[in-house]
Design a protein around this motif. Structure first.
Motif, PDB file in Angstrom:
ATOM      1  N   UNK A  34       0.830  -1.203   0.000  1.00 47.36           N
ATOM      2  CA  UNK A  34       0.000   0.000   0.000  1.00 47.36           C
ATOM      3  C   UNK A  34       0.862   1.248   0.000  1.00 47.36           C
ATOM      4  N   UNK A  35       1.895   1.258   0.843  1.00 51.42           N
ATOM      5  CA  UNK A  35       2.788   2.418   0.882  1.00 51.42           C
ATOM      6  C   UNK A  35       3.510   2.598  -0.440  1.00 51.42           C
ATOM      7  N   UNK A  36       4.013   1.500  -1.005  1.00 48.75           N
ATOM      8  CA  UNK A  36       4.723   1.581  -2.286  1.00 48.75           C
ATOM      9  C   UNK A  36       3.783   2.024  -3.401  1.00 48.75           C
ATOM     10  N   UNK A  37       2.574   1.461  -3.423  1.00 51.15           N
ATOM     11  CA  UNK A  37       1.604   1.833  -4.463  1.00 51.15           C
ATOM     12  C   UNK A  37       1.262   3.312  -4.370  1.00 51.15           C
ATOM     13  N   UNK A  38       1.042   3.793  -3.154  1.00 48.20           N
ATOM     14  CA  UNK A  38       0.720   5.201  -2.953  1.00 48.20           C
ATOM     15  C   UNK A  38       1.879   6.100  -3.390  1.00 48.20           C
ATOM     16  N   UNK A  39       3.103   5.712  -3.021  1.00 51.23           N
ATOM     17  CA  UNK A  39       4.280   6.505  -3.364  1.00 51.23           C
ATOM     18  C   UNK A  39       4.502   6.539  -4.873  1.00 51.23           C
ATOM     19  N   UNK A  40       4.400   5.371  -5.534  1.00 53.10           N
ATOM     20  CA  UNK A  40       4.602   5.308  -6.982  1.00 53.10           C
ATOM     21  C   UNK A  40       3.497   6.068  -7.710  1.00 53.10           C
ATOM     22  N   UNK A  41       2.251   5.949  -7.235  1.00 56.04           N
ATOM     23  CA  UNK A  41       1.143   6.675  -7.872  1.00 56.04           C
ATOM     24  C   UNK A  41       1.364   8.183  -7.767  1.00 56.04           C
ATOM     25  N   UNK A  84      -2.373   1.557 -10.246  1.00 51.94           N
ATOM     26  CA  UNK A  84      -3.456   2.533 -10.421  1.00 51.94           C
ATOM     27  C   UNK A  84      -4.771   1.953  -9.927  1.00 51.94           C
ATOM     28  N   UNK A  85      -5.030   0.679 -10.216  1.00 51.26           N
ATOM     29  CA  UNK A  85      -6.272   0.057  -9.756  1.00 51.26           C
ATOM     30  C   UNK A  85      -6.316   0.008  -8.241  1.00 51.26           C
ATOM     31  N   UNK A  86      -5.206  -0.301  -7.607  1.00 51.75           N
ATOM     32  CA  UNK A  86      -5.145  -0.332  -6.146  1.00 51.75           C
ATOM     33  C   UNK A  86      -5.453   1.041  -5.569  1.00 51.75           C
ATOM     34  N   UNK A  87      -4.823   2.058  -6.127  1.00 53.48           N
ATOM     35  CA  UNK A  87      -5.059   3.422  -5.666  1.00 53.48           C
ATOM     36  C   UNK A  87      -6.504   3.826  -5.898  1.00 53.48           C
TER      37      UNK A  87
END
Length: 175
Positions: free
Chosen positions: A9-16, A67-70
């Protein structure tokens, strides 16, 4: 950001967040320009084309999941905020809290009702009247006992005859 968020979640948020910045876009454009300029050096070979095709495919494939996760998290958060507004609004129909869980047929029935309310509001405005109010919305897909609108208690004025032979308020006794 929550301290308890998973690494994903942290990585997805940071990359997004990083991928949405103008500098990241400019970096991507610069990479493409470098690739284009290197074309003559490599004779526009199949390998030269394969490099950009493989790179963009891998990046696109991974970004779809991030993107889908975000998007999923943002949608859930927005739904919860809207649910809280409905819950906290006096007179709001609590059965609207989970509309996103309904079938298309049930959603279409609500859409028709709200479109009819909008049309009614426009007619009111055309007549120079205000278009405000809180008209009842009744589910056309659920049985009456599960509808959004509860029957209003009958008032003395609505009765045609007083119950059990007693006079209605404001009327004199018969006889």
């Amino acid at each position: 950001m929550s301290e308890h968020a998973s690494i994903y979640t942290r990585a997805a948020r940071w990359i997004a967040q990083l991928s949405g910045r103008p500098m990241t876009f400019l970096l991507a454009v610069a990479l493409i320009v470098v690739w284009l300029i290197s074309g003559p050096v490599f004779g526009f070979s199949d390998t030269w084309q394969l490099v950009i095709n493989t790179g963009t495919t891998i990046i696109t494939f991974l970004m779809v999941f991030l993107i889908q996760n975000t998007q999923n998290r943002d949608t859930v958060a927005m739904q919860l905020k809207l649910d809280e507004l409905i819950r906290a609004t006096k007179g709001a129909h609590l059965s609207l809290l989970d509309l996103e869980e309904l079938e298309e047929r049930e959603l279409a029935a609500f859409v028709k009702q709200y479109e009819a309310l909008a049309a009614m509001g426009r007619r009111q405005l055309e007549k120079g009247r205000p278009d405000t109010g809180t008209p009842e919305v009744v589910s056309q897909t659920a049985p009456p006992e599960k509808s959004l609108s509860r029957p209003k208690p009958a008032s003395a004025q609505d009765r045609s005859a007083p119950p059990s032979g007693k006079p209605a308020p404001g009327q004199s006794p018969a006889g």
